[in-house]
Design an enzyme around this catalytic site. Structure first.
Site, mmCIF file in Angstrom:
data_model
loop_
_atom_site.group_PDB
_atom_site.id
_atom_site.type_symbol
_atom_site.label_atom_id
_atom_site.label_comp_id
_atom_site.label_asym_id
_atom_site.label_seq_id
_atom_site.Cartn_x
_atom_site.Cartn_y
_atom_site.Cartn_z
ATOM 1 N N CYS A 104 -2.051 -9.571 5.408
ATOM 2 C CA CYS A 104 -2.750 -8.508 4.687
ATOM 3 C C CYS A 104 -3.581 -7.740 5.704
ATOM 4 C CB CYS A 104 -3.652 -9.061 3.592
ATOM 5 S SG CYS A 104 -4.639 -7.766 2.777
ATOM 6 N N MET A 318 -1.551 -0.438 1.787
ATOM 7 C CA MET A 318 -1.715 -1.731 2.440
ATOM 8 C C MET A 318 -1.928 -1.498 3.936
ATOM 9 S SD MET A 318 0.807 -1.395 0.043
ATOM 10 C CE MET A 318 2.458 -1.744 0.671
#
Length: 398
Positions: A104, A318
């Site tokens: 992430c 993201m």
């Protein structure tokens, strides 16, 4: 019937970039959860509140979206020239599994601040004032991230005036360097373009044959042209996330892209690998209104990009996909580069549903292959709450 009491585990709830998640020190987890496996997964699922058929995460710390259903485990690194090891788990909302296949990028911004605040970085490497350089080993994908964390009077500085579209309030800037970001994913052999091509014809049953750039950088990502699938690239979440037919189409594209990239050996495996690859669609720059009501001028951006995460259109972008965007934009001939005008560049500013983001990457050609030394972008991070999370004791008893 007797039931076991709840256990409590030290934890910190943090925002990093446009995501938030529950952070743990490895040493604080119950012994059976300190190693990968069913016990660890069961524990983290219960912490987040998954699987939740209601899709609300009412009985857990999750936020019922892909960007808020995340867990992080950190420990001191045993690797030379690294301070900490960082393991990321993307928790499914409605299914009983955690995807450990990728990173992430947004929460990467919170890893350095958490590590400093929780004694995982040697004190000799932390300045009283200035910027601490935290060397992070991203264990999911086997890559190095360098986090530059601002310090004031010996503590992590969290407040500031850095504005990040997709985050409500300003905070202190944390610059991230994703070193050699071409992901060495299983089956992809470490190649930035696992098919050997900058653009492929991707056959997708029920959709057609799409032009696609499939890249391993930051996170494996399948890029297609917005116009080829009936979109402009200016869409906001409600235009796609409420359309079951559209979501099914994107999942089909993702599955066939994963197969072509060598990330899976059979289409049936795609459902067990929801976190990777990502699917994104790109378009030429244009004026639009972001989800906050903020106007985005086409003249201020190089292209527009929309990306899906865990089966839904992301509310912003993201961080790992931003690395993929920046890397692909730097390589002439990719769909991302062509949408941005087709010229050589070392940075790109793109529009996403919440606003804009700039990411830098310098790519060089090595024979028939492309390499990128690092990708750079800025995020912010903040501790939201710290203390203990509680879960029923039977969760770790099997």
């Amino acid at each position: 019937m007797a039931h076991q009491a709840q256990i409590k585990i030290p934890a910190t709830y943090m925002r990093g970039g446009t995501s938030k998640g529950v952070f743990f020190r490895l040493q604080d987890l119950p012994e059976a959860a300190q190693v990968p496996g069913a016990v660890r997964d069961a524990l983290l699922l219960r912490v987040i509140g998954s699987p939740d058929p209601y899709g609300k995460h009412t009985d857990g710390m999750g936020g019922a979206t892909s960007s808020t259903s995340k867990t992080v485990i950190l420990s001191k690194s045993s690797r030379p020239d690294h301070d900490i090891d960082y393991l990321f788990g993307q928790v499914s909302i409605d299914k009983p599994f955690i995807d450990w296949s990728g990173n992430c990028g947004n929460l990467s911004a919170a890893v350095g601040p958490f590590a400093i605040g929780n004694g995982l970085v040697d004190s000799s490497r932390i300045p009283q004032d200035g910027v601490a350089t935290v060397r992070v080993w991203q264990a999911n994908i086997g890559k190095t991230i360098i986090a530059h964390v601002p310090m004031t009077q010996g503590a992590v500085q969290e407040t500031g005036d850095f504005v990040l579209d997709g985050v409500t309030f300003p905070a202190a800037e944390v610059q991230l360097e994703f070193m050699d970001p071409a992901a060495e994913e299983d089956g992809a052999g470490g190649a930035m373009f696992p098919t050997g091509n900058l653009v492929d014809d991707l056959e997708v049953p029920g959709v057609g044959t799409l032009k696609a750039t499939m890249i391993n950088a930051g996170i494996p990502t399948v890029f297609v042209n917005a116009s080829d699938i009936g979109y402009t690239g200016l869409e906001l979440q409600e235009a796609i996330n409420g359309d079951d037919k559209a979501l099914a189409m994107f999942e089909t594209i993702r599955a066939h892209g994963a197969l072509r990239m060598g990330l899976i050996s059979d289409l049936s495996e795609a459902g067990k690998r929801q976190h990777t690859p990502k699917v994104a669609f790109v378009g030429k720059p244009a004026n639009y209104t972001a989800s906050s009501g903020k106007p985005v001028a086409g003249a201020d951006i190089d292209l527009v990009v929309r990306a899906l995460s865990m089966g839904k259109l992301h509310h912003a972008m993201m961080g790992t996909a931003a690395v993929a965007i920046g890397t692909a934009a730097a390589i002439p001939g990719t769909l991302v580069n062509l949408a941005a005008g087709g010229k050589e560049r070392q940075a790109v500013t793109f529009g996403h549903p919440s606003g804009t983001l700039r990411v830098g990457a310098e790519a060089v050609q090595d024979g028939n292959d492309w390499k990128v030394k690092k990708a750079i972008m800025s995020r912010s991070a903040r501790v939201l709450m710290e203390g203990w999370v509680r879960v029923p004791g039977e969760v770790i008893q099997g």
